[in-house]
Design a protein around this motif. Structure first.
Motif, PDB file in Angstrom:
ATOM      1  N   TYR A   5      -5.406  -4.786  -4.209  1.00  0.00           N
ATOM      2  CA  TYR A   5      -5.016  -3.811  -3.367  1.00  0.00           C
ATOM      3  C   TYR A   5      -6.173  -2.868  -3.202  1.00  0.00           C
ATOM      4  CZ  TYR A   5      -0.532  -5.374  -4.653  1.00  0.00           C
ATOM      5  OH  TYR A   5       0.621  -5.979  -5.216  1.00  0.00           O
ATOM      6  N   PRO A   6      -7.434  -3.360  -2.855  1.00  0.00           N
ATOM      7  CA  PRO A   6      -8.678  -2.370  -2.781  1.00  0.00           C
ATOM      8  C   PRO A   6      -8.694  -1.253  -1.996  1.00  0.00           C
ATOM      9  CG  PRO A   6      -8.882  -4.494  -1.604  1.00  0.00           C
ATOM     10  CD  PRO A   6      -7.775  -4.525  -2.217  1.00  0.00           C
ATOM     11  N   ASN A   7      -7.969  -1.413  -0.827  1.00  0.00           N
ATOM     12  CA  ASN A   7      -7.954  -0.243   0.206  1.00  0.00           C
ATOM     13  C   ASN A   7      -6.866   0.924  -0.361  1.00  0.00           C
ATOM     14  OD1 ASN A   7      -9.710  -0.969   2.549  1.00  0.00           O
ATOM     15  ND2 ASN A   7      -8.710  -2.710   2.208  1.00  0.00           N
ATOM     16  N   LEU A   8      -5.721   0.169  -0.848  1.00  0.00           N
ATOM     17  CA  LEU A   8      -4.784   1.317  -1.432  1.00  0.00           C
ATOM     18  C   LEU A   8      -5.519   2.053  -2.698  1.00  0.00           C
ATOM     19  CD1 LEU A   8      -2.023   2.378  -1.261  1.00  0.00           C
ATOM     20  CD2 LEU A   8      -1.296   0.426  -2.669  1.00  0.00           C
ATOM     21  N   ASP A   9      -6.134   1.251  -3.613  1.00  0.00           N
ATOM     22  CA  ASP A   9      -6.887   1.679  -4.676  1.00  0.00           C
ATOM     23  C   ASP A   9      -7.923   2.658  -4.154  1.00  0.00           C
ATOM     24  OD1 ASP A   9      -9.028   1.996  -6.605  1.00  0.00           O
ATOM     25  OD2 ASP A   9      -8.157   0.082  -7.725  1.00  0.00           O
ATOM     26  N   GLU A  10      -8.767   2.539  -3.169  1.00  0.00           N
ATOM     27  CA  GLU A  10      -9.481   3.223  -2.535  1.00  0.00           C
ATOM     28  C   GLU A  10      -8.781   4.841  -2.270  1.00  0.00           C
ATOM     29  OE1 GLU A  10     -13.613   3.680  -0.392  1.00  0.00           O
ATOM     30  OE2 GLU A  10     -12.396   2.162   0.079  1.00  0.00           O
ATOM     31  N   PHE A  11      -7.783   4.801  -1.630  1.00  0.00           N
ATOM     32  CA  PHE A  11      -6.969   5.847  -1.056  1.00  0.00           C
ATOM     33  C   PHE A  11      -6.421   6.568  -2.406  1.00  0.00           C
ATOM     34  CE2 PHE A  11      -2.479   6.660   0.463  1.00  0.00           C
ATOM     35  CZ  PHE A  11      -2.639   7.941   0.243  1.00  0.00           C
TER      36      PHE A  11
END
Length: 100
Positions: A5-11
């Motif tokens: 979940y790279p984008n969720l992780d970043e958010f």
């Protein structure tokens, strides 16, 4: 970084960092801040990942573990919510603001 979940992780890791309350007083306002500042295409990717995460039907302990791995310092229990209910609320807000 959570590679699933790279984008969720970043958010979650960027906006719900250790001192997130210095940026905004509530988790809801942090989500609004993210949606107003982050590129729409990236936010849509985070939304898709959030939908995928929620579709896994993980228990609260596993979701808390994943949130910790993502560097998310918000604890939904402090607002009398489970991790699943909090993440579902974020999904609804993101869907409303990004897709409608």
């Amino acid at each position: 970084m959570n590679v699933s979940y790279p984008n969720l992780d970043e958010f979650l890791g960027t906006y719900f960092h250790q001192d997130w309350r210095e940026d905004e007083p509530t988790a809801d306002r942090i989500v609004n801040k993210y949606l107003s500042e982050w590129p729409r295409d990236d936010a849509l990717l985070a939304l898709r990942e959030l939908e995928n995460l929620l579709s896994e039907n993980y228990g609260d302990a596993k979701l808390r573990e994943l949130l910790d791995e993502m560097g998310c310092y918000y604890d939904p229990l402090g607002d009398a919510m489970t991790c699943a209910s909090w993440l579902s609320g974020i999904r609804e807000k993101m869907t409303t603001q990004l897709l409608e």
